[in-house]
Design a protein around this motif. Structure first.
Motif, mmCIF file in Angstrom:
data_model
loop_
_atom_site.group_PDB
_atom_site.id
_atom_site.type_symbol
_atom_site.label_atom_id
_atom_site.label_comp_id
_atom_site.label_asym_id
_atom_site.label_seq_id
_atom_site.Cartn_x
_atom_site.Cartn_y
_atom_site.Cartn_z
ATOM 1 N N ALA A 171 -21.142 -2.869 -2.177
ATOM 2 C CA ALA A 171 -20.471 -3.660 -1.142
ATOM 3 C C ALA A 171 -21.303 -3.694 0.132
ATOM 4 N N MET A 172 -21.878 -2.562 0.506
ATOM 5 C CA MET A 172 -22.716 -2.536 1.710
ATOM 6 C C MET A 172 -23.944 -3.419 1.544
ATOM 7 N N VAL A 173 -24.576 -3.335 0.399
ATOM 8 C CA VAL A 173 -25.763 -4.158 0.140
ATOM 9 C C VAL A 173 -25.399 -5.641 0.194
ATOM 10 N N GLU A 174 -24.301 -6.002 -0.447
ATOM 11 C CA GLU A 174 -23.896 -7.407 -0.485
ATOM 12 C C GLU A 174 -23.581 -7.935 0.903
ATOM 13 N N ARG A 175 -22.815 -7.154 1.683
ATOM 14 C CA ARG A 175 -22.430 -7.623 3.014
ATOM 15 C C ARG A 175 -23.653 -7.692 3.939
ATOM 16 N N LEU A 176 -24.572 -6.741 3.806
ATOM 17 C CA LEU A 176 -25.766 -6.761 4.658
ATOM 18 C C LEU A 176 -26.617 -7.979 4.355
ATOM 19 N N ARG A 177 -26.727 -8.338 3.080
ATOM 20 C CA ARG A 177 -27.513 -9.513 2.707
ATOM 21 C C ARG A 177 -26.913 -10.812 3.249
#
Length: 271
Positions: A171-177
């Motif tokens: 989730a963190m990776v997706e939102r950061l992207r």
């Protein structure tokens, strides 16, 4: 290019372009004034330079007088523009916004986030992703606002002091992207790790990051960032009390709510 349907649309476009230029450093100089005025004047033969300049100066005055009110008006302007402009006209406005951001030869992460939000509001995500991927402007390097976003993610994710599960990391990776179109999973993961190392239990690092985000991000982006934090907290199935407390603390720091706890944030040095 489609003719401007109304005087309101001219002022709404001026507000959007000024918000983009002003939000990068909370300053609106003569070069930016000329650039935005020229951009508006090209929209329609009826829009002369003086008429465009008047609309731009009114928008600038709003941000200098009361940023909170200007942010509220920006949200309304985005809605009206989506309703009043054709898709072709919205794409043209988005391209103009990108040209304004790229004029100095670089793209700041705050500018990319603003443009991405425009694309989201105007249903032009596919167009902006391909355009940003093709941009030759240099990207802001070293520590950036996007690192601050990653740090805030880490604080919330580790607020209950448990080891992160795969869903929360994803989730963190997706939102950061989402904040930087074109970023790979590996790049996002590296940025999250660097943010965790930079924090390493130092509460002042969190405070400084929160203050920079407050200073740099208009209301629209702060609201989007809070939404990200809830998405990350919910990734493992539910929002735990410690996660909710951390989010409330950030909301208070960004002028969006009241904190229910003033405790120090957790140590994420082992993330």
């Amino acid at each position: 290019m489609d003719a401007l349907p109304s005087e309101q649309t001219l002022h709404d476009l001026a507000l959007v372009f000024v918000a983009l230029a002003y939000g990068a450093d909370h300053h609106f100089g003569d070069d930016e004034l000329d650039r935005v005025v020229d951009t508006l004047a090209q929209w329609d033969d009826r829009v002369d330079v003086e008429r465009a300049k008047e609309a731009v100066l009114e928008a600038v005055a709003l941000f200098y007088d009361d940023e909170g009110e200007a942010d509220d008006l920006l949200l309304e302007a985005l809605r009206r523009l989506y309703e009043s402009l054709t898709q072709d006209a919205r794409e043209a406005a988005l391209e103009d916004a990108l040209a304004i951001a790229e004029a100095d030869g670089r793209l700041l992460y705050s500018e990319i986030a603003f443009i991405d939000t425009l694309a989201e509001a105007w249903h032009l995500k596919r167009q902006v992703e391909s355009r940003l991927a093709a941009s030759t402007a240099s990207r802001e390097a070293d520590w950036s606002l996007l690192h601050d976003v990653a740090l805030v993610y880490q604080v919330v994710a580790h607020s209950d002091e448990r080891r992160l599960d795969a869903d929360t990391v994803a989730a963190m990776v997706e939102r950061l992207r989402e904040w930087r179109p074109g970023m790979t999973d590996d790049e996002a993961t590296h940025m999250l790790r660097r943010a965790a190392d930079y924090y390493a239990g130092r509460s002042e690092a969190v405070r400084d990051a929160a203050e920079r985000l407050l200073d740099a991000l208009p209301l629209l982006y702060r609201l989007a960032l809070v939404s990200d934090l809830y998405t990350i907290a919910q990734a493992d199935g539910k929002v735990l009390p410690a996660e909710r407390t951390a989010i409330e603390a950030f909301k208070k720091a960004w002028g969006l709510g009241r904190s229910t706890d003033s405790g120090a944030p957790p140590d994420v040095s082992g993330a």
